[in-house]
Write an enzyme that holds these catalytic residues in place. Structure first.
Site, PDB file in Angstrom:
ATOM      1  N   CYS A 115       5.839   1.826  -5.614  1.00 42.75           N
ATOM      2  CA  CYS A 115       7.256   2.214  -5.636  1.00 42.75           C
ATOM      3  C   CYS A 115       7.467   3.719  -5.513  1.00 42.75           C
ATOM      4  CB  CYS A 115       7.909   1.700  -6.914  1.00 42.75           C
ATOM      5  SG  CYS A 115       7.673  -0.051  -7.126  1.00 42.75           S
ATOM      6  N   HIS A 255      14.492   5.242  -9.255  1.00 37.91           N
ATOM      7  CA  HIS A 255      13.915   3.974  -8.815  1.00 37.91           C
ATOM      8  C   HIS A 255      14.645   2.842  -9.538  1.00 37.91           C
ATOM      9  CE1 HIS A 255      11.245   0.888  -7.695  1.00 37.91           C
ATOM     10  NE2 HIS A 255      10.500   0.870  -8.786  1.00 37.91           N
ATOM     11  N   ASN A 285      14.586  -4.702  -7.292  1.00 37.54           N
ATOM     12  CA  ASN A 285      13.601  -3.635  -7.108  1.00 37.54           C
ATOM     13  C   ASN A 285      12.987  -3.776  -5.707  1.00 37.54           C
ATOM     14  OD1 ASN A 285      11.314  -2.046  -7.071  1.00 37.54           O
ATOM     15  ND2 ASN A 285      10.546  -2.716  -9.061  1.00 37.54           N
TER      16      ASN A 285
HETATM   17  N1  ACO Z   1      14.315 -16.080 -17.270  1.00 33.44           N
HETATM   18  C1  ACO Z   1      14.357 -16.565 -18.553  1.00 33.44           C
HETATM   19  N2  ACO Z   1      13.451 -16.228 -19.465  1.00 33.44           N
HETATM   20  C2  ACO Z   1      12.472 -15.387 -19.112  1.00 33.44           C
HETATM   21  C3  ACO Z   1      12.374 -14.853 -17.816  1.00 33.44           C
HETATM   22  C4  ACO Z   1      13.342 -15.234 -16.878  1.00 33.44           C
HETATM   23  N3  ACO Z   1      13.361 -14.778 -15.607  1.00 33.44           N
HETATM   24  N4  ACO Z   1      11.303 -14.044 -17.768  1.00 33.44           N
HETATM   25  C5  ACO Z   1      10.738 -14.056 -18.975  1.00 33.44           C
HETATM   26  N5  ACO Z   1      11.439 -14.876 -19.791  1.00 33.44           N
HETATM   27  C6  ACO Z   1      11.206 -15.191 -21.205  1.00 33.44           C
HETATM   28  C7  ACO Z   1       9.750 -15.063 -21.568  1.00 33.44           C
HETATM   29  O1  ACO Z   1       9.054 -16.285 -21.291  1.00 33.44           O
HETATM   30  C8  ACO Z   1       9.835 -14.782 -23.051  1.00 33.44           C
HETATM   31  O2  ACO Z   1      10.054 -15.995 -23.724  1.00 33.44           O
HETATM   32  P1  ACO Z   1       9.303 -16.268 -25.119  1.00 33.44           P
HETATM   33  O3  ACO Z   1       9.821 -15.202 -26.040  1.00 33.44           O
HETATM   34  O4  ACO Z   1       9.767 -17.643 -25.443  1.00 33.44           O
HETATM   35  O5  ACO Z   1       7.854 -16.141 -24.830  1.00 33.44           O
HETATM   36  C9  ACO Z   1      11.108 -13.950 -23.172  1.00 33.44           C
HETATM   37  O6  ACO Z   1      11.869 -14.215 -21.989  1.00 33.44           O
HETATM   38  C10 ACO Z   1      10.830 -12.472 -23.280  1.00 33.44           C
HETATM   39  O7  ACO Z   1       9.953 -12.115 -22.222  1.00 33.44           O
HETATM   40  P2  ACO Z   1       9.375 -10.653 -22.092  1.00 33.44           P
HETATM   41  O8  ACO Z   1       8.427 -10.603 -20.951  1.00 33.44           O
HETATM   42  O9  ACO Z   1       8.903 -10.225 -23.442  1.00 33.44           O
HETATM   43  O10 ACO Z   1      10.718  -9.871 -21.715  1.00 33.44           O
HETATM   44  P3  ACO Z   1      10.995  -8.332 -21.750  1.00 33.44           P
HETATM   45  O11 ACO Z   1      12.088  -8.087 -22.695  1.00 33.44           O
HETATM   46  O12 ACO Z   1       9.748  -7.524 -21.865  1.00 33.44           O
HETATM   47  O13 ACO Z   1      11.582  -8.080 -20.278  1.00 33.44           O
HETATM   48  C11 ACO Z   1      10.999  -7.269 -18.109  1.00 33.44           C
HETATM   49  C12 ACO Z   1      10.775  -8.354 -19.148  1.00 33.44           C
HETATM   50  C13 ACO Z   1      12.450  -7.315 -17.656  1.00 33.44           C
HETATM   51  C14 ACO Z   1      10.099  -7.564 -16.916  1.00 33.44           C
HETATM   52  C15 ACO Z   1      10.684  -5.879 -18.712  1.00 33.44           C
HETATM   53  O14 ACO Z   1       9.448  -5.934 -19.373  1.00 33.44           O
HETATM   54  C16 ACO Z   1      10.643  -4.800 -17.676  1.00 33.44           C
HETATM   55  O15 ACO Z   1      11.625  -4.487 -17.035  1.00 33.44           O
HETATM   56  N6  ACO Z   1       9.504  -4.140 -17.494  1.00 33.44           N
HETATM   57  C17 ACO Z   1       9.357  -3.090 -16.509  1.00 33.44           C
HETATM   58  C18 ACO Z   1       9.170  -3.688 -15.164  1.00 33.44           C
HETATM   59  C19 ACO Z   1       9.080  -2.601 -14.120  1.00 33.44           C
HETATM   60  O16 ACO Z   1       9.755  -1.616 -14.198  1.00 33.44           O
HETATM   61  N7  ACO Z   1       8.213  -2.792 -13.123  1.00 33.44           N
HETATM   62  C20 ACO Z   1       8.038  -1.825 -12.113  1.00 33.44           C
HETATM   63  C21 ACO Z   1       7.465  -2.539 -10.995  1.00 33.44           C
HETATM   64  S1  ACO Z   1       7.339  -1.439  -9.690  1.00 33.44           S
HETATM   65  C22 ACO Z   1       5.989  -1.762  -8.721  1.00 33.44           C
HETATM   66  O17 ACO Z   1       5.214  -0.877  -8.488  1.00 33.44           O
HETATM   67  C23 ACO Z   1       5.709  -3.118  -8.189  1.00 33.44           C
END
Ligand code: ACO
Length: 333
Positions: A115, A255, A285
């Site tokens: 990214c 980003h 994203n």
């Molecule tokens: N829909 C419904 N529930 C979901 C979903 C979904 N799409 N995804 C996860 N859940 C559930 C999980 O199963 C979990 O359930 P549980 O508590 O029963 O186990 C619950 O929601 C919480 O999941 P977490 O993974 O702990 O959620 P979190 O609050 O950490 O949010 C997220 C996840 C949005 C991905 C966050 O961690 C985030 O934004 N991280 C940064 C991502 C990022 O910036 N990436 C950059 C990528 S750039 C590149 O180079 C490719």
């Protein structure tokens, strides 16, 4: 040697025509619009359909930037494409784009910095221009992560969209440098946070290798923790290199990975909503394309007024990250 200043000449973008909403995703995943929008800010994303691909979007974004700059491909001295999933590895995406826009003068090559690719491409271009090696450089950032997502992994696949951004950087003829400061970084020890292997196979004459799944994996929570610590440090360091403070800056073009991360940066900089470019709700994203798409759209819509100064910042797989303080000239499109 005198360092030649860099001008940001134009910015362009292109996205697929197909929109997939959060509600659409509920047809294939146990998810909801409510979960996705409250955790990430995403409402919809553009997704490549049929034979649409990242190279094609890159060509469209490049043509958009050339049109806005009123330049032809023949005037371009070098092409750098940032992509984590070009349609071809051979020939490079940059070579295909070079042919499509009839730019024959100089080198064309791809880089991968996930990214943060556009900021890496800007740093490379800046070196080429300041040393006098090339005058006009086309930068393209294009990704179609949708082709490499595990569409059963709801924690990751809902986050991404496809698209391309482009920028033309030239040697400035008035002595003014539009890239006031820029820093790029990487920490390969955190490589396991965001992963995607290529599914290559060994020669049949040797022992077969394990063939990895060519899918994006992400430890979202670790990425989140890393970014909220590192991104503000990178931005503050860019500001300090520029001898500027947040109050001297008009806009933040971050980003678009998660609205909560963007809001954290906004409050750290004490910026109003008018100063922060957010389009994650529409695009998700789009990886390397995220910053140039956001910048291009904000210039087109008038959200960003010129002349002004902006902070660009990005982070992603590697982990790689970076930020820049840039000048957006009057009339920049
Ligand atoms: N829909 C419904 N529930 C979901 C979903 C979904 N799409 N995804 C996860 N859940 C559930 C999980 O199963 C979990 O359930 P549980 O508590 O029963 O186990 C619950 O929601 C919480 O999941 P977490 O993974 O702990 O959620 P979190 O609050 O950490 O949010 C997220 C996840 C949005 C991905 C966050 O961690 C985030 O934004 N991280 C940064 C991502 C990022 O910036 N990436 C950059 C990528 S750039 C590149 O180079 C490719």
């Amino acid at each position: 040697m005198n360092h030649r200043p860099v001008k940001i000449v134009s910015v362009g973008k292109a996205v697929p025509k197909t929109v997939i909403t959060n509600d659409d995703l509920t047809k294939i995943l146990d998810t909801s619009d409510e979960w996705i929008s409250t955790r990430t800010g995403i409402k919809q994303r553009y997704i490549a359909s049929g034979d649409e691909n990242s190279t094609q979007f890159g060509i469209e974004a490049a043509k958009d930037a050339l049109n806005k700059a009123k330049m032809s491909g023949e005037e371009i001295d070098a092409i750098i494409v940032a992509s984590s999933n070009p349609y071809n590895i051979y020939p490079s995406c940059a070579c295909v784009i070079q042919d499509a826009i009839n730019a024959k003068k100089g080198p064309a090559f791809d880089i991968t910095a996930a990214c943060t690719g556009m900021l890496y491409a800007m740093e490379i271009s800046r070196s080429f221009i300041t040393t006098g090696k090339y005058k006009n450089i086309l930068l393209v950032a294009t990704d179609t992560n949708s082709k490499f997502l595990d569409w059963t992994d709801r924690a990751t696949c809902v986050l991404f969209g496809d698209g391309a951004g482009a920028m033309i950087l030239s040697e400035s003829d008035d002595g003014v440098d539009d890239i006031i400061s820029l820093n790029i970084h990487a920490d390969g020890s955190l490589g396991n946070y965001i992963t995607m292997n290529l599914a290559g196979e060994n020669c049949p004459l040797v022992e077969p290798s394990t063939i990895p799944q060519q899918k994006i994996g992400m430890v979202g929570k670790e990425v989140y923790k890393f970014v909220v610590q590192t991104m503000p440090e990178s931005i503050m360091s860019s500001l300090s290199d520029a001898k500027l403070e947040p109050k001297d800056i008009d806009y933040l073009v971050p980003h678009q990975a998660n609205l909560r991360i963007i809001e954290g940066l906004q409050s750290r900089l004490e910026f109003s909503n008018d100063q922060v470019v957010v389009n994650i709700d529409k695009y998700g994203n789009t990886s390397a394309a995220s910053v140039p798409i956001a910048l291009s759209e904000a210039l087109e819509s008038g959200k960003i007024k010129t002349p002004s100064k902006a902070i660009l910042c990005a982070f992603g797989a590697g982990m790689a990250w970076g930020s820049a303080v840039v000048r957006l000239r009057e009339g920049l499109k």
